[in-house]
Design a protein around this motif. Structure first.
Motif: not given
Ligand SMILES: *Cc1c(COP(=O)(O)O)cnc(C)c1O
Length: 336
Positions: A212-219
């Protein structure tokens, strides 16, 4: 790696559900989108910080601490949940709140998490921005010791190696739910800031040899800086867990295109995303983290970055109490 042997306080009601979002998926004409309801962890409106706190407060109790010392921005979800957890466990709590976001109306200064903090048994000290927070935490901890107490300091939004165990465990829980529900997810997307959520998930997915590809969208931070932060935290955590597998620097993927002007300042796309999810799915998200991450996910879907037959799991990290603080900055009228 065996999490079951680690000290852990019971603060959650796990597992949190995974739900399909049919109307959002149809609206975007793209991949099927699911949500992991980590806004429903239990404890004082819940959120991702509760998972970290189970391990952090387990550690604090093992060390016979009687006072939890922590810090955050004034509208921090983390501090609200530390205060609630400490109250539940019969511990004292001292928090330092920094006014770091340049919003100065009454709602931001008094409502949302600022209001909720005061319900708990907690001492609050406010600081303007620009202080060296590690030093302030040290001073507070020393004062606790001088009165004969035993302090336990929780820094970095709970994103220490011990706090990160919470999301290693969450990854395990998610993989188990996928198996039980026969769900084949291709991407997991979530908001990232202090980094513990993403670092824990990376370790948990690697432990399961998942593709599974994990993507963090940053704040808050730029891409490179955030990827480094998450990678280093993951390595530190893996050392504590005695892992017999590795992670690669390329496993840490962050997108920082949706921060906007600065941390905590609203964007149009975030506002639109909040309205879309409310109107299509009856769900509330927060303006600082999950709202910006949703805005990112929606934009990437609209750009065709994911296969149409792919499946995405979005992790709802909580924080809806922040909506009240932003009532003067958010529009409830869709521009689209
Ligand atoms: C803290 C927080 C995040 C970010 O999680 P980290 O583990 O700090 O990266 C995301 N969403 C909400 C609502 C939060 O409070």
């Amino acid at each position: 790696m065996n999490l079951s042997k680690l000290p852990r306080a019971n603060l959650t009601n796990l597992p949190t559900p995974i739900e399909y979002l049919p109307r959002l998926s149809e609206h975007l004409c793209g991949p099927k989108i699911y949500v992991k309801r980590d806004d429903c962890t239990g404890l004082a409106l819940g959120g991702n910080k509760v998972r970290k706190l189970e391990f952090l407060l387990g550690d604090a109790l093992k060390k016979n601490a009687d006072t939890i010392v922590t810090h955050g921005t004034s509208q921090s979800n983390h501090t609200r949940l530390v205060a609630a957890a400490a109250s539940k466990l019969g511990l004292k709590c001292e928090m330092i709140l920094e006014h770091r976001v340049d919003i100065n109306d009454d709602a931001y200064l008094k409502s949302g998490n600022v209001f909720l903090n005061q319900f708990f048994d907690v001492d609050i000290r406010y600081l303007p921005p620009g202080n060296i927070i590690e030093h302030e935490l040290e001073i507070t901890a020393q004062a606790v010791t001088q009165r004969g107490g035993t302090p336990y300091v929780i820094s970095r939004g709970g994103s220490t190696p011990v706090g990160t165990f919470g999301y290693v465990d969450a990854a395990h829980e998610i993989m188990q739910q996928f198996a039980e529900q026969n769900l084949k997810i291709d991407h997991i997307i979530h908001a990232t800031a202090s980094g513990g959520t993403q670092a824990g998930l990376i370790i948990g997915l690697a432990a399961a040899a998942s593709k599974i590809k994990l993507l963090g969208i940053c704040a808050n931070l730029p891409k490179e800086a955030q990827e480094e932060r998450v990678y280093n935290l993951a390595l530190e955590t893996m050392r504590l867990l005695d892992c017999n597998f590795n992670i690669a620097r390329e496993d840490v993927v962050v997108n920082s295109d949706y921060v906007g002007e600065a941390y905590g300042l609203p964007t149009m796309k975030m506002n639109e995303a909040l309205l879309l999810l409310a109107r299509l799915e009856g769900l509330l998200f927060d303006p600082v983290y999950s709202g910006k991450a949703l805005a990112g996910m929606i934009d990437l879907v609209e750009q065709g970055r994911f296969d149409k037959d792919a499946k995405i799991l979005f992790i709802h990290t909580g924080g809806e109490s922040g909506l009240f603080a932003y009532q003067n900055q958010l529009s409830v009228n869709s521009q689209k």
